[in-house]
Write an enzyme that holds these catalytic residues in place. Structure first.
Site, PDB file in Angstrom:
ATOM      1  N   GLU A  89      -0.420 -12.980  12.608  1.00 35.77           N
ATOM      2  CA  GLU A  89       0.144 -11.826  13.285  1.00 35.77           C
ATOM      3  C   GLU A  89       0.213 -10.682  12.266  1.00 35.77           C
ATOM      4  O   GLU A  89       0.455 -10.917  11.078  1.00 35.77           O
ATOM      5  CB  GLU A  89       1.545 -12.137  13.815  1.00 35.77           C
ATOM      6  CG  GLU A  89       1.598 -13.290  14.795  1.00 35.77           C
ATOM      7  CD  GLU A  89       0.850 -13.022  16.083  1.00 35.77           C
ATOM      8  OE1 GLU A  89       0.715 -11.838  16.457  1.00 35.77           O
ATOM      9  OE2 GLU A  89       0.380 -13.992  16.715  1.00 35.77           O
TER      10      GLU A  89
ATOM     11  N   ASP B 141       0.823  -1.207   0.000  1.00 34.58           N
ATOM     12  CA  ASP B 141       0.000   0.000   0.000  1.00 34.58           C
ATOM     13  C   ASP B 141       0.862   1.264   0.000  1.00 34.58           C
ATOM     14  O   ASP B 141       1.943   1.289   0.583  1.00 34.58           O
ATOM     15  CB  ASP B 141      -0.897  -0.020   1.248  1.00 34.58           C
ATOM     16  CG  ASP B 141      -2.008   1.000   1.182  1.00 34.58           C
ATOM     17  OD1 ASP B 141      -2.386   1.408   0.060  1.00 34.58           O
ATOM     18  OD2 ASP B 141      -2.508   1.406   2.240  1.00 34.58           O
TER      19      ASP B 141
ATOM     20  N   HIS C 219       3.180   3.298  -9.000  1.00 41.04           N
ATOM     21  CA  HIS C 219       2.877   1.894  -9.260  1.00 41.04           C
ATOM     22  C   HIS C 219       4.106   1.159  -9.795  1.00 41.04           C
ATOM     23  O   HIS C 219       4.381   0.017  -9.402  1.00 41.04           O
ATOM     24  CB  HIS C 219       1.727   1.789 -10.265  1.00 41.04           C
ATOM     25  CG  HIS C 219       0.422   2.320  -9.739  1.00 41.04           C
ATOM     26  ND1 HIS C 219      -0.046   2.018  -8.485  1.00 41.04           N
ATOM     27  CD2 HIS C 219      -0.507   3.134 -10.314  1.00 41.04           C
ATOM     28  CE1 HIS C 219      -1.223   2.620  -8.297  1.00 41.04           C
ATOM     29  NE2 HIS C 219      -1.507   3.302  -9.394  1.00 41.04           N
TER      30      HIS C 219
ATOM     31  N   ARG D 267       1.459  -4.741   6.282  1.00 39.20           N
ATOM     32  CA  ARG D 267       0.850  -3.675   5.487  1.00 39.20           C
ATOM     33  C   ARG D 267       1.690  -2.419   5.629  1.00 39.20           C
ATOM     34  O   ARG D 267       2.043  -2.008   6.730  1.00 39.20           O
ATOM     35  CB  ARG D 267      -0.584  -3.379   5.924  1.00 39.20           C
ATOM     36  CG  ARG D 267      -1.210  -2.255   5.074  1.00 39.20           C
ATOM     37  CD  ARG D 267      -2.686  -2.112   5.261  1.00 39.20           C
ATOM     38  NE  ARG D 267      -3.227  -1.175   4.273  1.00 39.20           N
ATOM     39  CZ  ARG D 267      -4.508  -1.070   3.946  1.00 39.20           C
ATOM     40  NH1 ARG D 267      -5.397  -1.855   4.524  1.00 39.20           N
ATOM     41  NH2 ARG D 267      -4.906  -0.197   3.033  1.00 39.20           N
TER      42      ARG D 267
ATOM     43  N   LEU E 175      10.171 -21.148  -3.251  1.00 39.75           N
ATOM     44  CA  LEU E 175       9.199 -20.162  -2.805  1.00 39.75           C
ATOM     45  C   LEU E 175       8.031 -20.029  -3.779  1.00 39.75           C
ATOM     46  O   LEU E 175       8.228 -19.868  -4.986  1.00 39.75           O
ATOM     47  CB  LEU E 175       9.898 -18.798  -2.658  1.00 39.75           C
ATOM     48  CG  LEU E 175       9.045 -17.616  -2.198  1.00 39.75           C
ATOM     49  CD1 LEU E 175       8.597 -17.799  -0.755  1.00 39.75           C
ATOM     50  CD2 LEU E 175       9.828 -16.320  -2.339  1.00 39.75           C
TER      51      LEU E 175
ATOM     52  N   THR F 146     -10.645  -5.926  -5.827  1.00 38.77           N
ATOM     53  CA  THR F 146     -11.850  -5.780  -6.638  1.00 38.77           C
ATOM     54  C   THR F 146     -12.332  -4.329  -6.591  1.00 38.77           C
ATOM     55  O   THR F 146     -12.864  -3.813  -7.576  1.00 38.77           O
ATOM     56  CB  THR F 146     -12.950  -6.724  -6.138  1.00 38.77           C
ATOM     57  OG1 THR F 146     -13.085  -6.594  -4.714  1.00 38.77           O
ATOM     58  CG2 THR F 146     -12.614  -8.174  -6.451  1.00 38.77           C
TER      59      THR F 146
END
Length: 253
Positions: free
Chosen positions: A221, A33, A51, A202, A141, A80
Site C-alpha cells: 500500500e 524525499d 540533508h 513517500r 526492530l 544510485t
C-alpha cells in the site's frame, strides 16, 4: 506550546486512540524525499542543512515505528542516481549518512545496509559494513538502510547472483530455465529473508516510486505525504497508518 501545537497534540492523541486496536504493518518502507527543497524553502543556500535536518528526523521515525509495533523499516537514503550529483553536494551528503548510521548504532538499532556498496566510496561502505556486524545480534526492530540503492540494479544483481550460484553447482542455463520461478529471484534480493513491505511512505508530494523496492512492492500500500521529509511529523505517520488500516488488501483475489 502555541495554540496550533496544542491542536495538533489533541488530534494526534485522537488518531492514536483509533489505531490502538488496528494491526500495524509489519514492514514499512520510507522514501525520505524533499530534504533539498526543505533547505531552499527555509533560506539555506547550502542544501546540506536539509540533508542534516532529514537525518535528524530518522531517529524520531524509528521510535514511532517501534511504538506502533512495526518490525522492519526500510529507509531509502541515497539512490544510485544520486551518486551522479555534483561532488560538492555528494561528499557532504555521504558524511551525513555515515554520521547517521553511526548514531543509529549508538542508539541500539539493528542495522542492515542494502544497496550496491561497491559503488560507494570505501569509507562509506566500511561504515555500513561495520554497522551490520556490530548490530547483527540485536533483537527488535530491523532497520534496512538503503544507500547506493536502485530497484533495477537490485533485480539485476539478484539475477547475476542466481546465475553464479547455479554455475558453481555445474548447472547449465538450460537447467536453470527449467526450474526458474519468482522465489528463486526473491532469494537473491537485498531483502532476502524479510517480508515484503506492507506500506510504503513517500514525502514531499511526489507520487512515484522512482525505483524503490520495485520487486518487493508488488502488493504494498502507498501513502504520499505533501510535507518535505524534515517536516514529517508523528501525526503524519499516524495518518499513514490510518490510511493503511482503512484499505482492503486483496492481493489480487
Amino acid at each position: 506550546m502555541d495554540l496550533r501545537d496544542l491542536v495538533y497534540k489533541v488530534y494526534e492523541r485522537r488518531l492514536e486512540r483509533k489505531l490502538t486496536s488496528i494491526q500495524a504493518p509489519r514492514h514499512v518502507g520510507v522514501i525520505v524525499d524533499g530534504n533539498r527543497r526543505w533547505a531552499r524553502s527555509n533560506g539555506h543556500e547550502d542544501v546540506r542543512h536539509g540533508h542534516q535536518k532529514g537525518a535528524d528526523k530518522i531517529s524520531e521515525l524509528l521510535v514511532w515505528c517501534k511504538e506502533a509495533g512495526v518490525e522492519y523499516v526500510t529507509l531509502w537514503l541515497l539512490s544510485t542516481d544520486n551518486l551522479s550529483r555534483d561532488k560538492k553536494e555528494l561528499e557532504p551528503l555521504l558524511q551525513v549518512i555515515e554520521n547517521l548510521v553511526d548514531d543509529l548504532v549508538e542508539q541500539g538499532w539493528h542495522i542492515k545496509p542494502m544497496g550496491s556498496l561497491d559503488l560507494l566510496p570505501d569509507h562509506t561502505a566500511h561504515v555500513l559494513k561495520n554497522a551490520k556486524e556490530a548490530t547483527s545480534h540485536r533483537p527488535g526492530l530491523i532497520v534496512n538502510v538503503a544507500v547506493g540503492y536502485g530497484g533495477r540494479r537490485e533485480i539485476a544483481d539478484a539475477v547475476r547472483s542466481l546465475l553464479q550460484e547455479h554455475a558453481s553447482k555445474g548447472a547449465s542455463i538450460e537447467d536453470l530455465v527449467e526450474v526458474l520461478d519468482v522465489e528463486h529471484i526473491a532469494e537473491h534480493l537485498y531483502t532476502r529473508g524479510l517480508p515484503d513491505p506492507d506500506l510504503v511512505i513517500r514525502t514531499s508530494g511526489e507520487q512515484r516510486l522512482s525505483g524503490f523496492l520495485l520487486w518487493q512492492s508488488a502488493h504494498s500500500e502507498f501513502y504520499f505525504c505533501e510535507a518535505y521529509w524534515p517536516d514529517f511529523r508523528r501525526v503524519d505517520f499516524l495518518r499513514a497508518l490510518r490510511a493503511y488500516a482503512a484499505r482492503n488488501r486483496r492481493y489480487g483475489s
